[in-house]
Motif scaffolding. Structure first.
Motif, PDB file in Angstrom:
ATOM      1  N   GLU A 178     -61.716  21.008  50.337  1.00 16.97           N
ATOM      2  CA  GLU A 178     -61.312  20.007  49.363  1.00 16.97           C
ATOM      3  C   GLU A 178     -61.482  20.570  47.961  1.00 16.97           C
ATOM      4  O   GLU A 178     -62.240  21.520  47.739  1.00 16.97           O
ATOM      5  CB  GLU A 178     -62.154  18.734  49.525  1.00 16.97           C
ATOM      6  CG  GLU A 178     -61.982  18.032  50.868  1.00 16.97           C
ATOM      7  CD  GLU A 178     -60.582  17.499  51.082  1.00 16.97           C
ATOM      8  OE1 GLU A 178     -59.905  17.189  50.071  1.00 16.97           O
ATOM      9  OE2 GLU A 178     -60.154  17.369  52.242  1.00 16.97           O
ATOM     10  N   TRP A 179     -60.793  19.962  46.992  1.00 19.93           N
ATOM     11  CA  TRP A 179     -60.887  20.406  45.599  1.00 19.93           C
ATOM     12  C   TRP A 179     -62.329  20.264  45.108  1.00 19.93           C
ATOM     13  O   TRP A 179     -62.997  19.261  45.386  1.00 19.93           O
ATOM     14  CB  TRP A 179     -59.957  19.574  44.723  1.00 19.93           C
ATOM     15  CG  TRP A 179     -59.718  20.189  43.371  1.00 19.93           C
ATOM     16  CD1 TRP A 179     -58.678  20.975  43.008  1.00 19.93           C
ATOM     17  CD2 TRP A 179     -60.535  20.060  42.212  1.00 19.93           C
ATOM     18  NE1 TRP A 179     -58.793  21.363  41.700  1.00 19.93           N
ATOM     19  CE2 TRP A 179     -59.941  20.812  41.176  1.00 19.93           C
ATOM     20  CE3 TRP A 179     -61.739  19.401  41.943  1.00 19.93           C
ATOM     21  CZ2 TRP A 179     -60.488  20.911  39.908  1.00 19.93           C
ATOM     22  CZ3 TRP A 179     -62.291  19.504  40.667  1.00 19.93           C
ATOM     23  CH2 TRP A 179     -61.669  20.242  39.669  1.00 19.93           C
ATOM     24  N   GLY A 180     -62.809  21.261  44.386  1.00 23.94           N
ATOM     25  CA  GLY A 180     -64.139  21.201  43.802  1.00 23.94           C
ATOM     26  C   GLY A 180     -65.181  22.010  44.526  1.00 23.94           C
ATOM     27  O   GLY A 180     -66.294  22.198  44.014  1.00 23.94           O
ATOM     28  N   VAL A 181     -64.861  22.505  45.715  1.00 26.33           N
ATOM     29  CA  VAL A 181     -65.823  23.321  46.460  1.00 26.33           C
ATOM     30  C   VAL A 181     -65.470  24.798  46.276  1.00 26.33           C
ATOM     31  O   VAL A 181     -64.293  25.148  46.094  1.00 26.33           O
ATOM     32  CB  VAL A 181     -65.840  22.956  47.963  1.00 26.33           C
ATOM     33  CG1 VAL A 181     -66.204  21.505  48.149  1.00 26.33           C
ATOM     34  CG2 VAL A 181     -64.498  23.258  48.604  1.00 26.33           C
ATOM     35  N   PRO A 182     -66.466  25.679  46.311  1.00 22.68           N
ATOM     36  CA  PRO A 182     -66.165  27.114  46.157  1.00 22.68           C
ATOM     37  C   PRO A 182     -65.418  27.663  47.366  1.00 22.68           C
ATOM     38  O   PRO A 182     -65.620  27.214  48.495  1.00 22.68           O
ATOM     39  CB  PRO A 182     -67.556  27.745  46.021  1.00 22.68           C
ATOM     40  CG  PRO A 182     -68.491  26.783  46.668  1.00 22.68           C
ATOM     41  CD  PRO A 182     -67.914  25.427  46.446  1.00 22.68           C
ATOM     42  N   LEU A 183     -64.562  28.625  47.125  1.00 18.54           N
ATOM     43  CA  LEU A 183     -63.850  29.288  48.216  1.00 18.54           C
ATOM     44  C   LEU A 183     -64.802  30.250  48.916  1.00 18.54           C
ATOM     45  O   LEU A 183     -65.540  31.002  48.266  1.00 18.54           O
ATOM     46  CB  LEU A 183     -62.646  30.068  47.675  1.00 18.54           C
ATOM     47  CG  LEU A 183     -61.558  29.246  46.976  1.00 18.54           C
ATOM     48  CD1 LEU A 183     -60.462  30.176  46.460  1.00 18.54           C
ATOM     49  CD2 LEU A 183     -60.975  28.209  47.908  1.00 18.54           C
ATOM     50  N   THR A 184     -64.791  30.214  50.222  1.00 16.83           N
ATOM     51  CA  THR A 184     -65.638  31.128  50.999  1.00 16.83           C
ATOM     52  C   THR A 184     -64.920  32.465  51.178  1.00 16.83           C
ATOM     53  O   THR A 184     -63.724  32.606  50.879  1.00 16.83           O
ATOM     54  CB  THR A 184     -65.959  30.537  52.375  1.00 16.83           C
ATOM     55  OG1 THR A 184     -64.736  30.422  53.129  1.00 16.83           O
ATOM     56  CG2 THR A 184     -66.613  29.169  52.239  1.00 16.83           C
ATOM     57  N   GLU A 185     -65.653  33.449  51.706  1.00 15.85           N
ATOM     58  CA  GLU A 185     -65.044  34.747  52.003  1.00 15.85           C
ATOM     59  C   GLU A 185     -63.892  34.589  52.986  1.00 15.85           C
ATOM     60  O   GLU A 185     -62.870  35.273  52.888  1.00 15.85           O
ATOM     61  CB  GLU A 185     -66.091  35.707  52.573  1.00 15.85           C
ATOM     62  CG  GLU A 185     -67.099  36.201  51.563  1.00 15.85           C
ATOM     63  CD  GLU A 185     -68.061  37.224  52.159  1.00 15.85           C
ATOM     64  OE1 GLU A 185     -67.834  37.652  53.309  1.00 15.85           O
ATOM     65  OE2 GLU A 185     -69.028  37.590  51.487  1.00 15.85           O
ATOM     66  N   GLU A 186     -64.058  33.693  53.941  1.00 13.52           N
ATOM     67  CA  GLU A 186     -63.013  33.469  54.938  1.00 13.52           C
ATOM     68  C   GLU A 186     -61.753  32.912  54.286  1.00 13.52           C
ATOM     69  O   GLU A 186     -60.635  33.331  54.596  1.00 13.52           O
ATOM     70  CB  GLU A 186     -63.508  32.511  56.018  1.00 13.52           C
ATOM     71  CG  GLU A 186     -62.512  32.316  57.149  1.00 13.52           C
ATOM     72  CD  GLU A 186     -62.977  31.284  58.151  1.00 13.52           C
ATOM     73  OE1 GLU A 186     -63.847  30.472  57.787  1.00 13.52           O
ATOM     74  OE2 GLU A 186     -62.487  31.309  59.289  1.00 13.52           O
ATOM     75  N   HIS A 187     -61.925  31.963  53.351  1.00 15.50           N
ATOM     76  CA  HIS A 187     -60.774  31.401  52.635  1.00 15.50           C
ATOM     77  C   HIS A 187     -60.038  32.492  51.866  1.00 15.50           C
ATOM     78  O   HIS A 187     -58.799  32.585  51.937  1.00 15.50           O
ATOM     79  CB  HIS A 187     -61.240  30.318  51.644  1.00 15.50           C
ATOM     80  CG  HIS A 187     -61.858  29.130  52.306  1.00 15.50           C
ATOM     81  ND1 HIS A 187     -62.918  28.459  51.749  1.00 15.50           N
ATOM     82  CD2 HIS A 187     -61.579  28.500  53.465  1.00 15.50           C
ATOM     83  CE1 HIS A 187     -63.260  27.453  52.528  1.00 15.50           C
ATOM     84  NE2 HIS A 187     -62.462  27.456  53.590  1.00 15.50           N
ATOM     85  N   GLU A 188     -60.781  33.278  51.123  1.00 13.51           N
ATOM     86  CA  GLU A 188     -60.179  34.306  50.274  1.00 13.51           C
ATOM     87  C   GLU A 188     -59.421  35.338  51.089  1.00 13.51           C
ATOM     88  O   GLU A 188     -58.279  35.692  50.771  1.00 13.51           O
ATOM     89  CB  GLU A 188     -61.274  34.969  49.433  1.00 13.51           C
ATOM     90  CG  GLU A 188     -61.925  34.021  48.421  1.00 13.51           C
ATOM     91  CD  GLU A 188     -63.159  34.605  47.760  1.00 13.51           C
ATOM     92  OE1 GLU A 188     -63.549  34.107  46.700  1.00 13.51           O
ATOM     93  OE2 GLU A 188     -63.733  35.578  48.315  1.00 13.51           O
ATOM     94  N   ARG A 189     -60.052  35.821  52.129  1.00 14.12           N
ATOM     95  CA  ARG A 189     -59.409  36.869  52.928  1.00 14.12           C
ATOM     96  C   ARG A 189     -58.208  36.328  53.691  1.00 14.12           C
ATOM     97  O   ARG A 189     -57.226  37.051  53.911  1.00 14.12           O
ATOM     98  CB  ARG A 189     -60.433  37.490  53.880  1.00 14.12           C
ATOM     99  CG  ARG A 189     -61.515  38.292  53.154  1.00 14.12           C
ATOM    100  CD  ARG A 189     -62.598  38.772  54.079  1.00 14.12           C
ATOM    101  NE  ARG A 189     -62.082  39.701  55.078  1.00 14.12           N
ATOM    102  CZ  ARG A 189     -62.824  40.221  56.056  1.00 14.12           C
ATOM    103  NH1 ARG A 189     -64.093  39.877  56.172  1.00 14.12           N
ATOM    104  NH2 ARG A 189     -62.297  41.068  56.912  1.00 14.12           N
ATOM    105  N   TYR A 190     -58.267  35.067  54.097  1.00 11.43           N
ATOM    106  CA  TYR A 190     -57.132  34.475  54.808  1.00 11.43           C
ATOM    107  C   TYR A 190     -55.900  34.429  53.900  1.00 11.43           C
ATOM    108  O   TYR A 190     -54.771  34.701  54.336  1.00 11.43           O
ATOM    109  CB  TYR A 190     -57.490  33.078  55.295  1.00 11.43           C
ATOM    110  CG  TYR A 190     -56.384  32.416  56.097  1.00 11.43           C
ATOM    111  CD1 TYR A 190     -56.125  32.819  57.402  1.00 11.43           C
ATOM    112  CD2 TYR A 190     -55.601  31.414  55.535  1.00 11.43           C
ATOM    113  CE1 TYR A 190     -55.112  32.219  58.138  1.00 11.43           C
ATOM    114  CE2 TYR A 190     -54.580  30.805  56.262  1.00 11.43           C
ATOM    115  CZ  TYR A 190     -54.341  31.215  57.561  1.00 11.43           C
ATOM    116  OH  TYR A 190     -53.329  30.632  58.284  1.00 11.43           O
ATOM    117  N   MET A 191     -56.121  34.105  52.652  1.00  5.67           N
ATOM    118  CA  MET A 191     -54.993  34.047  51.720  1.00  5.67           C
ATOM    119  C   MET A 191     -54.373  35.418  51.492  1.00  5.67           C
ATOM    120  O   MET A 191     -53.144  35.562  51.456  1.00  5.67           O
ATOM    121  CB  MET A 191     -55.455  33.446  50.382  1.00  5.67           C
ATOM    122  CG  MET A 191     -55.873  31.991  50.464  1.00  5.67           C
ATOM    123  SD  MET A 191     -56.221  31.281  48.852  1.00  5.67           S
ATOM    124  CE  MET A 191     -54.607  31.288  48.122  1.00  5.67           C
ATOM    125  N   ALA A 192     -55.221  36.445  51.335  1.00  8.11           N
ATOM    126  CA  ALA A 192     -54.702  37.790  51.072  1.00  8.11           C
ATOM    127  C   ALA A 192     -54.139  38.439  52.330  1.00  8.11           C
ATOM    128  O   ALA A 192     -53.118  39.140  52.263  1.00  8.11           O
ATOM    129  CB  ALA A 192     -55.806  38.664  50.478  1.00  8.11           C
TER     130      ALA A 192
END
Length: 636
Positions: A502-516
């Motif tokens: 949800e908006w307002g929470v920090p992106l995790t390593e999993e989130h970041e790597r999934y996007m890239a």
């Protein structure tokens, strides 16, 4: 006139021939009298043009084999025909055979007065046998050595008359030889080899069983226990050379773009990231007295949990002895053993309580400490860099940063090296542009300057590493605000159910790597984060909710650069410090930069060890750091 022209032509021919016979110069290593292997093996001809030259080389043995030679025949036997030689060898009397085979027969010969003659014959015969037995077996040891200057190894031939084969053949042996460059007698992967004429130094492996690299192909995680030996392996040596190239590329980029190199302190009072996982630097932790240290000498290395388990087992054993009416001696021995274990448990409990008391920093009077205040190992040097950016323009730093994290991660350890930059008169876009250019520059540099190491990594570690680096160099980085990144991740929920966010929470390593890795398949820049997830010094945007911060995320690795435009407005910064409950006293010097001649400025931090992961394809950051320091592990 024609004669002069002919003479001139002849002289020119002679001069050209002389020039062609001049041997090329082989430079020695600086500050030593040896030639590094890279000088020979990285030539276009592989060193073939240096054949015949005498040099000194040194390195460590990777592999070795011994080639035995036929024992040389004596000059006498060479000159005589073989049939006659055989006749002479058979010309032995029966008595000689008997006395040689039957000691009792020698006794009878001596009684009859022929002992002296036969004894003499016996000595001659025995001397001949000993001479034949003691004659050394000649051999040539073929060594593959490396000195760490390049991937390739050099073949060195050492005669057994120069050094004992048993000493020089062991893996890890250090050898320095003087010899001549020659072509190998047999065809193979080596273009040249060294025929040793002298062995100048020999560093033998004392105990092959205790030398960890005696086992071939140890996995990287096993090598962490011998960080002092692992650079001798081909993989770690290659990683180290790539790390060196990345370091050189980093300094090269900043020097070319007019940045000044500034060293920031390792010990600081400021909590630059608002992070609670900091290492305290203090001399106030009490040391055990002489009496207490003696009390615990016998229990060092024993955990309280293991002693309690032993106590439980011994109690059960004692109860069993009592139930079975065992003999009195066994019962008394069990009681005595249980008593000692109880004493040991009490000592450990007291020691544990004392350590917990000493660990409470709020009970310490820091006015009596070494610095008369609380001090920490620095988490980031960006705050200190700002003071120099506000006077000198563009500055950068390169050094270790520390976080006392207690989690085990393949991306972070307690001590990591960071590249940090601050630029005066710079805003968010300029900071993102500089960070992007730096990342492209160092990836391009390692591709161009480490071809052999990259070939090795491509073959042995990661077959996609070169295309991935080329993508970083050539592609346009996708730039999206944080709010869009959240929407993209929400849309991916159907395919990746554990990416709930949800908006307002920090992106995790999993989130970041999934996007890239999965969505954009190239580097991504995410900017305008909520102010709650970024440090206090980041400049607030006009919406009052977000701040001018950005992260650069690359495939397979994650976020490698985090940066921002920093808050130059005194009132906004002071309010933010109060909101977070930080000590305003610690940041008075930082606020002074806003009170006196403030300027808009921005910068970033690049996690250098993660860049090494990106360039090598290694999966764990502990395998690309020379001496990793992580939670519960400090081996060297």
């Amino acid at each position: 006139m024609a004669f002069k022209e002919e003479l001139s032509s002849a002289n020119m021919e002679t001069h050209q021939q002389e020039e062609s016979t001049v041997k090329p110069h082989i430079p020695n290593s600086n500050y030593s009298k040896r030639v590094v292997l890279k000088t020979l093996l990285d030539r276009e001809d592989g060193g073939l043009g240096l054949v015949g030259q005498k040099i000194v080389i040194g390195g460590w043995v990777k592999t070795a084999k011994e080639v035995r030679k036929n024992p040389p025949s004596s000059p006498e036997s060479d000159n005589e025909p073989k049939p006659e030689a055989q006749t002479e060898q058979k010309d032995v009397t029966c008595s000689e055979i008997l006395q040689n085979r039957m000691p009792i027969f020698r006794t009878f010969l001596k009684l009859f007065g022929v002992g002296h003659y036969q004894g003499q014959k016996e000595k001659e015969l025995t001397a001949g046998i000993v001479q034949r037995v003691q004659q050394p077996v000649l051999s040539t040891v073929v060594l593959q050595i490396t000195d760490g200057s390049c991937i390739a190894s050099l073949q060195v031939l050492v005669e057994s008359t120069l050094a004992p084969p048993g000493q020089i053949m062991l893996g890890g042996t250090c050898i320095l030889v003087e010899g001549v460059i020659q072509k190998p007698e047999t065809s193979g992967k080596h273009i040249i080899e060294i025929k040793a004429e002298k062995v100048l130094h020999l560093g033998v492996v004392k105990d092959q069983e205790k030398y960890p690299l005696s086992k071939k192909r140890l996995p990287l995680h096993s090598l962490r226990d011998w960080a002092h030996f692992r650079p001798r392996t081909t993989t770690v040596a290659s990683i180290t050379r790539i790390r060196h190239a990345l370091t050189h590329a980093t300094h090269n980029f900043f020097q070319q773009n007019g940045f000044l190199y500034v060293q920031v302190p390792v010990i600081t009072t400021a909590d630059s990231e608002g992070c609670t996982n900091k290492f305290h630097v203090t001399t106030l932790v009490s040391k055990p007295t002489h009496e207490s240290s003696n009390a615990f000498d016998e229990v060092s290395g024993v955990s309280l949990a293991s002693v309690k388990n032993a106590l439980k087992e011994k109690t059960n054993k004692l109860d069993e002895l009592r139930r079975t009416d065992s003999n009195r001696e066994a019962l008394l021995a069990a009681i005595q053993d249980l008593k000692k274990t109880n004493e040991l448990a009490s000592q450990l409990e007291a020691k544990e309580k004392k350590e917990k008391a000493n660990s409470k920093t709020d009970q310490l009077d820091f006015m009596n400490d070494y610095f008369s205040c609380q001090a920490f190992l620095t988490v980031s040097g960006r705050l200190h860099l700002e003071s120099y950016a506000c006077a000198l323009g563009n500055v950068y730093s390169f050094g270790p940063r520390f976080k006392a994290q207690t989690i085990h991660s393949t991306r972070h350890v307690s001590e990591m090296w960071m590249v940090e930059a601050e630029m005066a008169f710079s805003e968010l876009e300029e900071a993102m542009g500089c960070a992007t250019d730096l990342l492209k520059h160092i990836c391009k540099w390692v591709l161009e300057n480490c071809p052999n190491d990259m070939k090795f990594i491509l073959k042995r570690v990661d077959q996609s590493i070169v295309p991935r680096l080329q993508t970083v160099v050539s592609s346009y980085f996708e730039k999206i605000p944080y709010c869009k990144a959240i929407d993209v991740l929400k849309q991916a929920k159907e395919n990746k159910h554990d990416l709930n966010i949800e908006w307002g929470v920090p992106l995790t390593e999993e989130h970041e790597r999934y996007m890239a890795d999965e969505i954009y398949k190239k580097p991504v820049i995410i900017y305008d984060y909520p102010k709650e997830v970024k440090p206090f010094y980041v400049r607030q945007n006009d919406d009052g909710k977000t701040v001018a911060a950005f992260d650069i995320i690359v495939p397979k690795v994650g976020a490698v650069i985090r940066g921002s435009q920093n808050e130059e407005r005194l009132k906004m910064l002071s309010t933010r410090i109060q909101e977070l409950g930080l000590s305003s006293k610690q940041y008075e010097w930082y606020l002074d930069l806003r009170r006196h001649g403030t300027v808009k400025h921005g910068g970033f931090s690049l996690t250098f060890d993660l860049i090494v992961l990106l360039a090598t394809g290694i999966s764990d950051v502990r395998d690309v750091i020379p001496f990793p320091r992580s939670y519960g592990k400090l081996s060297n």
